[in-house]
Motif scaffolding. Structure first.
Motif, short mmCIF file in Angstrom:
data_model
loop_
_atom_site.label_atom_id
_atom_site.label_comp_id
_atom_site.label_asym_id
_atom_site.label_seq_id
_atom_site.Cartn_x
_atom_site.Cartn_y
_atom_site.Cartn_z
N ALA A 1 12.21 1.19 1.49
CA ALA A 1 11.61 1.09 0.16
C ALA A 1 10.73 -0.15 0.14
N ILE A 2 9.45 0.03 -0.17
CA ILE A 2 8.51 -1.11 -0.10
C ILE A 2 7.91 -1.42 -1.46
N ALA A 3 8.03 -2.68 -1.88
CA ALA A 3 7.33 -3.18 -3.06
C ALA A 3 6.15 -3.98 -2.53
N CYS A 4 4.96 -3.64 -2.96
CA CYS A 4 3.78 -4.22 -2.32
C CYS A 4 2.77 -4.70 -3.35
N THR A 5 2.16 -5.82 -3.09
CA THR A 5 1.10 -6.32 -3.96
C THR A 5 -0.14 -5.39 -3.88
N GLY A 6 -1.00 -5.43 -4.87
CA GLY A 6 -2.25 -4.66 -4.83
C GLY A 6 -2.17 -3.33 -5.57
N LEU A 7 -3.18 -2.49 -5.33
CA LEU A 7 -3.22 -1.17 -5.95
C LEU A 7 -2.42 -0.24 -5.04
N VAL A 8 -1.22 0.10 -5.47
CA VAL A 8 -0.35 0.91 -4.62
C VAL A 8 -0.35 2.35 -5.14
N GLY A 9 -1.05 3.21 -4.41
CA GLY A 9 -1.12 4.62 -4.80
C GLY A 9 -0.04 5.41 -4.08
N LYS A 10 -0.13 6.73 -4.19
CA LYS A 10 0.90 7.59 -3.58
C LYS A 10 0.93 7.43 -2.06
N GLU A 11 -0.22 7.32 -1.44
CA GLU A 11 -0.29 7.25 0.03
C GLU A 11 -0.86 5.93 0.55
N THR A 12 -1.71 5.30 -0.26
CA THR A 12 -2.45 4.15 0.27
C THR A 12 -2.23 2.89 -0.56
N ILE B 1 -9.32 -7.42 -0.26
CA ILE B 1 -10.20 -6.84 0.76
C ILE B 1 -10.84 -5.51 0.33
N LYS B 2 -10.32 -4.96 -0.77
CA LYS B 2 -10.94 -3.76 -1.39
C LYS B 2 -11.13 -2.59 -0.41
N THR B 3 -10.09 -2.31 0.36
CA THR B 3 -10.11 -1.15 1.26
C THR B 3 -8.78 -0.43 1.14
N GLU B 4 -8.81 0.91 1.09
CA GLU B 4 -7.55 1.66 1.01
C GLU B 4 -6.92 1.77 2.40
N LEU B 5 -5.68 1.33 2.52
CA LEU B 5 -5.01 1.34 3.81
C LEU B 5 -3.79 2.27 3.77
N VAL C 1 9.73 6.77 3.68
CA VAL C 1 9.29 5.54 3.01
C VAL C 1 8.89 5.83 1.55
N THR C 2 9.36 4.98 0.64
CA THR C 2 8.88 4.98 -0.75
C THR C 2 8.14 3.68 -0.95
N ILE C 3 6.98 3.73 -1.60
CA ILE C 3 6.22 2.50 -1.80
C ILE C 3 5.68 2.44 -3.23
N ILE C 4 5.92 1.29 -3.89
CA ILE C 4 5.38 1.08 -5.24
C ILE C 4 4.85 -0.36 -5.35
N ASN C 5 4.15 -0.63 -6.41
CA ASN C 5 3.62 -1.98 -6.65
C ASN C 5 4.78 -2.97 -6.88
N ASP C 6 4.58 -4.22 -6.49
CA ASP C 6 5.68 -5.20 -6.60
C ASP C 6 6.09 -5.49 -8.05
N ALA C 7 5.12 -5.58 -8.95
CA ALA C 7 5.47 -5.83 -10.36
C ALA C 7 6.13 -4.60 -10.98
N THR D 1 3.01 5.30 -12.79
CA THR D 1 2.34 5.18 -11.49
C THR D 1 1.06 6.03 -11.54
N SER D 2 0.18 5.86 -10.56
CA SER D 2 -1.01 6.73 -10.51
C SER D 2 -1.38 6.95 -9.06
N ASN D 3 -2.13 8.01 -8.81
CA ASN D 3 -2.48 8.37 -7.43
C ASN D 3 -3.20 7.25 -6.70
N ASP D 4 -4.12 6.57 -7.41
CA ASP D 4 -4.88 5.52 -6.73
C ASP D 4 -4.27 4.13 -6.91
N GLY D 5 -3.20 4.05 -7.70
CA GLY D 5 -2.49 2.78 -7.85
C GLY D 5 -3.10 1.82 -8.86
#
Ligand code: ADP
Ligand code: ZN
Length: 289
Positions: A58-69, A75-79, A93-99, A140-144
């Motif tokens: 389970a990952i909490a991640c900074t930035g725009l966290v979408g369903k897949e990217t 850096i403004k690039t979808e990874l 893996v489950t991934i969402i924004n840290d806040a 949540t949203s697809n593009d985060g």
């Protein structure tokens, strides 16, 4: 058990988690997240010893966290972080924004209050982030790009136009974040100061006091906007800047002066430093992706 990971701008922490219990904990410095392979390798090295005991990540991640990217604003690039970690770890893996993760932790911690359906979490730290639990569901949203309340724009009390790194004027992040407070105070004092040092000067220097008061006023505007949009019964403030007694009390005092319809419960975060890890771990139990 699962592996929970918190990818922040300054540090990466990880834990082997059993329910809400941290069994083992490790942390390391964050890296510039342009190279997704390097980031996956860092996460793998950090967690390798737990792989046999864990059934998921389970990952909490900074930035725009979408369903897949994940799109790190710097850096403004979808990874494709989710897919990469699934391949490296060989686990779901489950991934969402840290806040958002912290919002979920704060919501779960207050579940004894049965009438609580909508809670918004604000972190005022290096930036200003947010997580929204609306009617018991994490938004949540697809593009985060959702619940990023730091990039909503407010009236600036001192009539200065503050340009945010996202490209808009007068985002809360450009007025109230630790980075913004330090930047504005450094300009006034003609020397670099940290946000913590700025708070030490509160009441001792009128122009510095004004910077802190502007930060509080913009947060009060934000809280009122959040109440008007979500109807939140609870707005929780966290982050080193937001939970400093000076700023929190100022925000509370100013907020109480607003008309009655805006009033709602404004409280300090109660889940502590591992809120993101606990929150994402609890969330991934419910919503396996
Ligand atoms: P992060 O942004 O990594 O989540 P923090 O919530 O600790 O981390 O926020 C970091 C910001 O908080 C920095 O701008 C730092 O200067 C500021 N800060 C740290 N401690 C204090 C304090 N006691 N009072 C006010 N600001 C603080
Ligand atoms: Zn912005």
């Amino acid at each position: 058990m699962k592996i929970a990971i918190d990818v922040g701008g300054t540090k990466i922490s990880a834990a082997l988690v059993d329910g809400t219990q941290i069994i083992e904990y490790k942390k390391t410095k964050s890296c510039v997240h342009t190279n997704i392979g390097a980031l996956s390798d860092i996460l793998f090295d950090l967690c390798e010893t737990w792989l046999e005991q864990a059934d998921s990540v389970a990952i909490a991640c900074t930035g725009l966290v979408g369903k897949e990217t994940v799109n790190f604003l710097s850096i403004k690039t979808e990874l494709p972080l989710k897919q990469n970690i699934e391949r490296t770890f060989g686990l779901p893996v489950t991934i969402i924004n840290d806040a958002a993760a912290a919002a979920w932790a704060e919501y779960q911690a207050r579940k004894t209050n049965k009438s609580l359906k909508t809670l918004v979490y604000l972190t005022v730290s290096t930036g200003v982030g947010g997580g929204i639990v609306q009617n018991g569901q994490l938004v949540t949203s697809n593009d985060g790009f959702c619940a990023h309340v730091g990039h909503t724009s407010v009236h600036s009390a001192d009539a200065i136009h503050y340009l945010c790194h996202c490209g808009r004027i007068n985002c809360i992040e450009a007025i109230a974040s630790g980075t913004a407070i330090a930047k504005h105070a450094s300009a006034v004092l003609c020397k670099p100061v940290t946000c913590k040092q700025v708070f030490e000067l509160y009441f001792k220097h009128p122009e510095i006091s004004k910077i802190i008061e502007n930060s509080a006023s913009s947060l009060v505007d934000l809280i009122a906007n959040i109440k008007a949009i979500t109807g939140a019964e609870e707005i929780v403030i966290g982050g080193s800047v937001g939970s400093s007694p000076e700023l929190f009390n100022l925000v509370k005092d100013k907020f109480e002066q607003l008309p009655n319809i805006y009033q709602t419960n404004v409280s300090l975060a109660m889940c502590g430093p591992h809120a993101d890890l606990i929150g994402v771990s609890l969330y991934s139990q419910l919503y396996k992706s």
